[in-house]
Scaffold this motif. Structure first.
Motif, mmCIF file in Angstrom:
data_model
loop_
_atom_site.group_PDB
_atom_site.id
_atom_site.type_symbol
_atom_site.label_atom_id
_atom_site.label_comp_id
_atom_site.label_asym_id
_atom_site.label_seq_id
_atom_site.Cartn_x
_atom_site.Cartn_y
_atom_site.Cartn_z
ATOM 1 N N GLY A 1 -32.667 26.899 -75.867
ATOM 2 C CA GLY A 1 -32.160 27.588 -76.793
ATOM 3 C C GLY A 1 -31.597 26.668 -77.819
ATOM 4 N N SER A 2 -31.048 25.633 -77.335
ATOM 5 C CA SER A 2 -30.503 24.626 -78.106
ATOM 6 C C SER A 2 -31.175 23.268 -77.993
ATOM 7 C CB SER A 2 -28.866 24.316 -78.322
ATOM 8 O OG SER A 2 -28.402 25.413 -78.647
ATOM 9 N N MET A 3 -31.448 22.382 -78.527
ATOM 10 C CA MET A 3 -31.913 20.899 -77.935
ATOM 11 C C MET A 3 -30.687 20.327 -77.397
ATOM 12 S SD MET A 3 -34.366 18.639 -77.841
ATOM 13 C CE MET A 3 -35.315 19.119 -79.201
ATOM 14 N N VAL A 4 -30.729 19.792 -76.133
ATOM 15 C CA VAL A 4 -29.831 19.170 -75.319
ATOM 16 C C VAL A 4 -29.925 17.432 -75.614
ATOM 17 C CG1 VAL A 4 -28.615 19.005 -73.361
ATOM 18 C CG2 VAL A 4 -29.843 21.185 -73.819
ATOM 19 N N VAL A 5 -28.847 17.165 -76.050
ATOM 20 C CA VAL A 5 -28.693 15.458 -76.229
ATOM 21 C C VAL A 5 -27.560 15.072 -75.053
ATOM 22 C CG1 VAL A 5 -28.272 13.674 -77.821
ATOM 23 C CG2 VAL A 5 -28.963 16.012 -78.596
ATOM 24 N N HIS A 6 -28.367 14.156 -74.078
ATOM 25 C CA HIS A 6 -27.455 13.931 -73.136
ATOM 26 C C HIS A 6 -27.586 12.156 -72.843
ATOM 27 C CE1 HIS A 6 -30.823 13.475 -69.995
ATOM 28 N NE2 HIS A 6 -31.549 14.160 -71.251
ATOM 29 N N GLY A 7 -26.792 11.752 -71.789
ATOM 30 C CA GLY A 7 -27.054 10.488 -71.263
ATOM 31 C C GLY A 7 -27.260 10.390 -69.770
ATOM 32 N N HIS A 8 -26.525 9.414 -69.165
ATOM 33 C CA HIS A 8 -26.629 9.706 -67.727
ATOM 34 C C HIS A 8 -27.568 9.084 -67.038
ATOM 35 C CE1 HIS A 8 -24.970 10.908 -63.776
ATOM 36 N NE2 HIS A 8 -26.026 11.595 -63.602
ATOM 37 N N THR A 9 -28.908 9.484 -67.355
ATOM 38 C CA THR A 9 -30.153 8.893 -66.563
ATOM 39 C C THR A 9 -30.561 7.762 -67.331
ATOM 40 O OG1 THR A 9 -30.631 11.027 -65.663
ATOM 41 C CG2 THR A 9 -32.323 9.563 -65.615
ATOM 42 N N ALA A 10 -30.424 6.525 -67.072
ATOM 43 C CA ALA A 10 -30.799 5.442 -67.680
ATOM 44 C C ALA A 10 -32.108 5.144 -67.924
ATOM 45 C CB ALA A 10 -30.050 4.074 -67.116
ATOM 46 N N LEU A 11 -32.743 5.007 -69.054
ATOM 47 C CA LEU A 11 -34.080 4.579 -69.397
ATOM 48 C C LEU A 11 -34.040 3.233 -69.872
ATOM 49 C CD1 LEU A 11 -34.689 7.933 -71.067
ATOM 50 C CD2 LEU A 11 -35.426 7.463 -68.862
ATOM 51 N N ASP A 12 -35.385 2.922 -70.216
ATOM 52 C CA ASP A 12 -35.553 1.379 -71.063
ATOM 53 C C ASP A 12 -35.192 1.560 -72.537
ATOM 54 O OD1 ASP A 12 -36.447 0.323 -68.680
ATOM 55 O OD2 ASP A 12 -38.352 0.580 -69.164
ATOM 56 N N GLU A 13 -34.953 2.717 -72.754
ATOM 57 C CA GLU A 13 -34.770 3.234 -74.417
ATOM 58 C C GLU A 13 -34.624 4.700 -74.567
ATOM 59 O OE1 GLU A 13 -37.733 1.463 -76.762
ATOM 60 O OE2 GLU A 13 -39.389 2.777 -76.017
ATOM 61 N N PRO A 14 -33.762 5.047 -75.536
ATOM 62 C CA PRO A 14 -33.898 6.566 -75.890
ATOM 63 C C PRO A 14 -35.083 7.193 -75.835
ATOM 64 C CG PRO A 14 -32.288 5.284 -77.076
ATOM 65 C CD PRO A 14 -33.034 4.250 -76.537
ATOM 66 N N GLU A 15 -35.160 8.478 -75.341
ATOM 67 C CA GLU A 15 -36.476 9.141 -75.292
ATOM 68 C C GLU A 15 -36.330 10.694 -75.607
ATOM 69 O OE1 GLU A 15 -39.298 8.548 -72.373
ATOM 70 O OE2 GLU A 15 -38.711 6.812 -71.408
ATOM 71 N N HIS A 16 -37.345 11.195 -76.463
ATOM 72 C CA HIS A 16 -37.185 12.560 -76.663
ATOM 73 C C HIS A 16 -38.221 13.259 -75.828
ATOM 74 C CE1 HIS A 16 -37.315 16.290 -79.063
ATOM 75 N NE2 HIS A 16 -36.880 15.687 -80.010
ATOM 76 N N PHE A 17 -37.915 14.350 -75.176
ATOM 77 C CA PHE A 17 -38.653 15.028 -74.336
ATOM 78 C C PHE A 17 -38.926 16.477 -74.605
ATOM 79 C CE2 PHE A 17 -36.412 11.649 -71.671
ATOM 80 C CZ PHE A 17 -37.447 11.303 -70.869
ATOM 81 N N GLY A 18 -38.773 16.694 -75.896
ATOM 82 C CA GLY A 18 -39.235 18.003 -76.242
ATOM 83 C C GLY A 18 -37.915 19.100 -76.621
ATOM 84 N N ASN A 19 -37.528 19.214 -75.094
ATOM 85 C CA ASN A 19 -36.362 20.034 -75.025
ATOM 86 C C ASN A 19 -34.976 19.507 -74.809
ATOM 87 O OD1 ASN A 19 -37.109 19.327 -72.592
ATOM 88 N ND2 ASN A 19 -36.772 21.115 -71.634
ATOM 89 N N ARG A 20 -35.383 18.104 -74.805
ATOM 90 C CA ARG A 20 -33.973 17.385 -74.653
ATOM 91 C C ARG A 20 -34.041 15.974 -74.970
ATOM 92 N NH1 ARG A 20 -34.328 13.891 -69.779
ATOM 93 N NH2 ARG A 20 -36.135 14.326 -68.843
ATOM 94 N N ILE A 21 -33.016 15.355 -75.349
ATOM 95 C CA ILE A 21 -33.193 14.053 -75.573
ATOM 96 C C ILE A 21 -32.184 13.183 -75.027
ATOM 97 C CG2 ILE A 21 -32.631 12.269 -77.557
ATOM 98 C CD1 ILE A 21 -33.305 14.559 -79.594
ATOM 99 N N ASP A 22 -32.694 12.364 -74.052
ATOM 100 C CA ASP A 22 -32.007 11.217 -73.392
ATOM 101 C C ASP A 22 -31.462 9.952 -74.047
ATOM 102 O OD1 ASP A 22 -30.865 9.710 -71.329
ATOM 103 O OD2 ASP A 22 -32.105 10.026 -69.892
ATOM 104 N N LEU A 23 -30.213 9.625 -74.445
ATOM 105 C CA LEU A 23 -29.625 8.463 -75.562
ATOM 106 C C LEU A 23 -29.250 7.307 -74.489
ATOM 107 C CD1 LEU A 23 -28.252 9.995 -78.489
ATOM 108 C CD2 LEU A 23 -30.599 9.471 -77.929
ATOM 109 N N ASP A 24 -29.539 7.378 -73.197
ATOM 110 C CA ASP A 24 -28.893 6.386 -72.134
ATOM 111 C C ASP A 24 -30.084 5.361 -72.022
ATOM 112 O OD1 ASP A 24 -27.844 4.534 -70.294
ATOM 113 O OD2 ASP A 24 -27.664 6.182 -68.742
ATOM 114 N N GLY A 25 -29.922 4.343 -72.922
ATOM 115 C CA GLY A 25 -30.921 3.349 -73.019
ATOM 116 C C GLY A 25 -30.502 2.213 -71.797
ATOM 117 N N GLY A 26 -29.640 2.336 -70.981
ATOM 118 C CA GLY A 26 -29.442 1.266 -70.162
ATOM 119 C C GLY A 26 -28.566 0.232 -70.225
ATOM 120 N N ALA A 27 -27.572 0.459 -71.089
ATOM 121 C CA ALA A 27 -26.272 -0.487 -71.564
ATOM 122 C C ALA A 27 -25.818 -0.998 -70.330
ATOM 123 C CB ALA A 27 -25.594 0.006 -72.705
#
Length: 263
Positions: free
Chosen positions: A206-232
């Motif tokens: 229903g809404s795009m979900v913007v979150h962190g928590h799960t560390a990635l190498d860099e922010p990623e857009h997954f279509g229905n959610r965006i993960d901004l935890d780039g592993g700082a």
């Protein structure tokens, strides 16, 4: 426009740089959502919280979401709790893998050697001895010292941050949501901890979900959610992002880069 910053984890120098990038892109007064996990692992959790409180008190349009590490820190100081049921390994918050020791160090509780632990009957890592510049401390002594060192303003900051924020057709939250559950019925443990059943879900929420928590190498857009935890928290860059006219971008020294779903 609205800006967002993922998990900071005590990285004040990275936070300062991210804030400069945002100011250069949209001005110092731009609306900004912080996605939680301000503490642990990095060297200056205290400095991070000081910076966030200063911005809030200066009247900046900043929104702060509660993260799981922020709750663990607060529970340690307020209640002497060192474990969260979501951590299946039984590790103590004080364990360097979780980073509570670095947070306490930023408040002047400086370790001089590795702490000693035993496993209790439930498999939980239990502190025996915490060597510091002020002596070898038991858990009770360490908690008492933390209560003395952590300012009440910091404790109130962590205690009063909301679990989610809705703006511009987006839902900002620390970890994610439980798919199939109404937003009003989401529970705190999911909002700050969820991974299973969430990261592999491709439903439209229903809404795009913007979150962190799960560390990635860099922010990623997954279509229905965006993960901004780039592993700082693991030493990777803290990369801020901006929503502008329905499109997401990450901010870098050379300007904006589009943040779109792969493919």
């Amino acid at each position: 426009m609205i800006y967002a910053i993922g998990d900071i984890h005590g990285q004040k120098a990275m936070l300062d740089r991210a804030l400069l990038l945002i100011a250069a892109d949209g001005g110092a007064d731009a609306p900004l959502v912080f996605l939680g996990d301000y503490t642990d692992r990095g060297p200056d959790s205290r400095g991070v919280i000081d910076t966030l409180i200063h911005g809030r008190d200066a009247g900046l349009d900043w929104t702060f979401i509660k993260g799981n590490h922020d709750r663990m820190f607060l529970r340690f100081v307020e209640e002497g709790v060192t474990h969260d049921p979501a951590i299946k390994s039984g590790l103590s918050w004080l364990n360097p893998r979780l980073g509570g020791d670095r947070t306490l160090e930023s408040y002047g509780i400086v370790p001089t050697a590795p702490a000693s632990y035993i496993r209790d009957a439930d498999g939980l890592e239990t502190l025996v001895n915490y060597p510091t510049t002020e002596g070898d401390l038991t858990l009770q002594e360490l908690v008492a010292l933390a209560r003395d060192r952590v300012p009440e303003a910091h404790r109130q900051f962590l205690a009063t941050n909301p679990l989610m924020h809705e703006a511009k057709g987006h839902l900002f939250v620390h970890a994610g949501i439980r798919p199939g559950v109404a937003i009003a019925d989401q529970v705190e443990d999911d909002l700050i901890w969820i991974r299973d059943g969430w990261l592999d879900n491709h439903d439209d929420h229903g809404s795009m979900v913007v979150h962190g928590h799960t560390a990635l190498d860099e922010p990623e857009h997954f279509g229905n959610r965006i993960d901004l935890d780039g592993g700082a928290g693991y030493g990777r860059p803290l990369v801020p992002a901006v929503l502008d006219d329905g499109q997401w971008f990450t901010l870098h020294d050379d300007g904006r880069r589009p943040l779109r779903p792969a493919g």
